[in-house]
Design an enzyme around this catalytic site. Structure first.
Site, mmCIF file in Angstrom:
data_model
loop_
_atom_site.group_PDB
_atom_site.id
_atom_site.type_symbol
_atom_site.label_atom_id
_atom_site.label_comp_id
_atom_site.label_asym_id
_atom_site.label_seq_id
_atom_site.Cartn_x
_atom_site.Cartn_y
_atom_site.Cartn_z
ATOM 1 N N LYS A 116 -16.511 -34.317 32.182
ATOM 2 C CA LYS A 116 -15.937 -33.521 31.099
ATOM 3 C C LYS A 116 -16.835 -33.461 29.879
ATOM 4 C CE LYS A 116 -11.098 -33.969 32.406
ATOM 5 N NZ LYS A 116 -11.379 -34.350 33.781
ATOM 6 N N GLU A 200 -13.168 -36.895 20.967
ATOM 7 C CA GLU A 200 -12.918 -35.516 20.563
ATOM 8 C C GLU A 200 -12.000 -35.527 19.350
ATOM 9 O OE1 GLU A 200 -10.944 -33.256 23.533
ATOM 10 O OE2 GLU A 200 -12.682 -33.098 24.851
ATOM 11 N N HIS A 235 0.795 -36.097 29.210
ATOM 12 C CA HIS A 235 -0.347 -35.244 29.549
ATOM 13 C C HIS A 235 -0.246 -34.641 30.948
ATOM 14 C CE1 HIS A 235 -2.273 -36.546 25.852
ATOM 15 N NE2 HIS A 235 -2.139 -37.791 26.229
ATOM 16 N N ARG A 292 -11.487 -25.278 41.100
ATOM 17 C CA ARG A 292 -10.682 -25.179 42.322
ATOM 18 C C ARG A 292 -9.542 -24.198 42.079
ATOM 19 N NH1 ARG A 292 -8.699 -29.495 39.450
ATOM 20 N NH2 ARG A 292 -6.445 -29.451 39.089
#
Length: 328
Positions: A116, A200, A235, A292
């Protein structure tokens, strides 16, 4: 076009892929574990092969056995569905080396988007909207504190090779930073065999908007509009809906075009999903890209009116994209 495709999956997604293959007059090879031998979709397949065993590592994750079946059945393509081997670059590479098409993006993109943090760095070079973030955190605690201060609190600690929200931890003040980073590292090592984490900017109460992307081997890319997956628990997505409530179509078109242009510039070549966070101020930030077909692809199919599995197969067969638009 493909003559025979092996469906390297089970259950609902295997049945979903088989229906499309039959509609396309492509021969179907299905695989099954001992527990799945009576599932009804197997009757639709032209050939079936058993995977000895009852747990995933011996069956649907058993690359050696699946590749053995690929050779025996003489297929020219393998559709991985989602989960299991769908984003396994080793599996896709082994198929490519055999001259069998992995129906999904090329191995390069599976590898690059799996990390990521690496994906963020790539997207930052191609005009993707992106909030503040860091590279992989060093071991130096003072340097970690400095990085967090430059981003600005609150920050979110994230595993570099994670998924499903596991190991993602918010930090609101410097005094909690190092202990939280250590917790995230330990969780990441436990679940993903990789302790690397990064930071982040933390979006409080964000909207989670994802764009369905379809690309072809010639470098053409279209976005098939948005899915709003903001309703989550720990999440994990609970509800997917489209159009996104209380966001104007004009805004969606604008950010969708920006996402499309970024993906076209990097040279992506099959189905994918770009996930973004939308802050309360209306600004977007790239979160990750899934290489995907996703579980929630059917939401987009209802809005757009196309068969995404068929589009995937056509793209893998190097058939150029046809433009599409949202249904009224």
């Amino acid at each position: 076009m493909f003559k025979k495709i092996l469906v390297a999956n089970r259950g609902a997604i295997a049945a979903r892929i088989i229906r499309t293959l039959k509609n396309m007059n492509i021969a179907v090879v299905a695989i099954y574990s001992e527990a799945d031998q009576h599932l009804p979709y197997l009757k639709l397949a032209d050939e079936t092969y058993e995977l000895k065993g009852s747990i995933a590592k011996d069956t649907y994750l058993n690359q050696d056995r699946i590749i053995e079946i690929v050779k025996m059945s003489g297929v020219d393509g393998v559709h991985p569905g989602y989960g299991f081997l769908a984003e396994n670059s080793e599996f896709s590479k082994r198929l490519e080396e055999m001259g069998v098409k992995f129906i999904g993006p090329s191995t390069k993109w599976i590898n690059l988007m799996a990390d990521k943090n690496q994906a963020r760095q790539i997207m930052a070079n191609y005009s993707m909207p992106l909030g503040k973030g860091s590279s992989i955190l060093p071991d130096d605690e003072e340097e970690v504190k400095k990085i967090a201060a430059e981003i600005g609190y609150p920050v979110l600690v994230k595993p570099a090779n994670g998924g499903g929200g596991i190991g993602m931890l918010p930090v609101y003040e410097e005094s909690k930073l190092i202990s939280t980073v250590e917790r995230a590292k330990n969780t990441s090592e436990k679940y993903f065999s990789d302790s690397n984490v990064y930071l982040e900017s933390y979006f409080e109460d964000p909207r989670h908007i994802e764009f369905q992307i379809l690309a072809d081997a010639e470098g053409n890319v279209i976005h098939l509009y948005e899915r709003d997956c903001s309703i989550q628990r720990r999440h994990q997505k609970i509800i997917e809906e489209s159009p996104a409530p209380n966001i104007s179509f004009k805004e969606i078109e604008k950010i969708g075009e920006q996402v499309q242009q970024s993906i076209q510039q990097i040279g992506y070549d099959n189905v994918g999903t770009v996930e973004l966070l939308r802050g309360k101020d209306g600004n977007y930030s790239f979160l990750e890209m899934n290489t995907r077909l996703q579980v929630e692809h059917a939401v987009t199919e209802e809005i757009i009116g196309i068969d995404l599995v068929k589009a995937q197969i056509e793209s893998a067969a190097k058939i150029p994209l046809r433009q599409t638009s949202r249904q009224n």
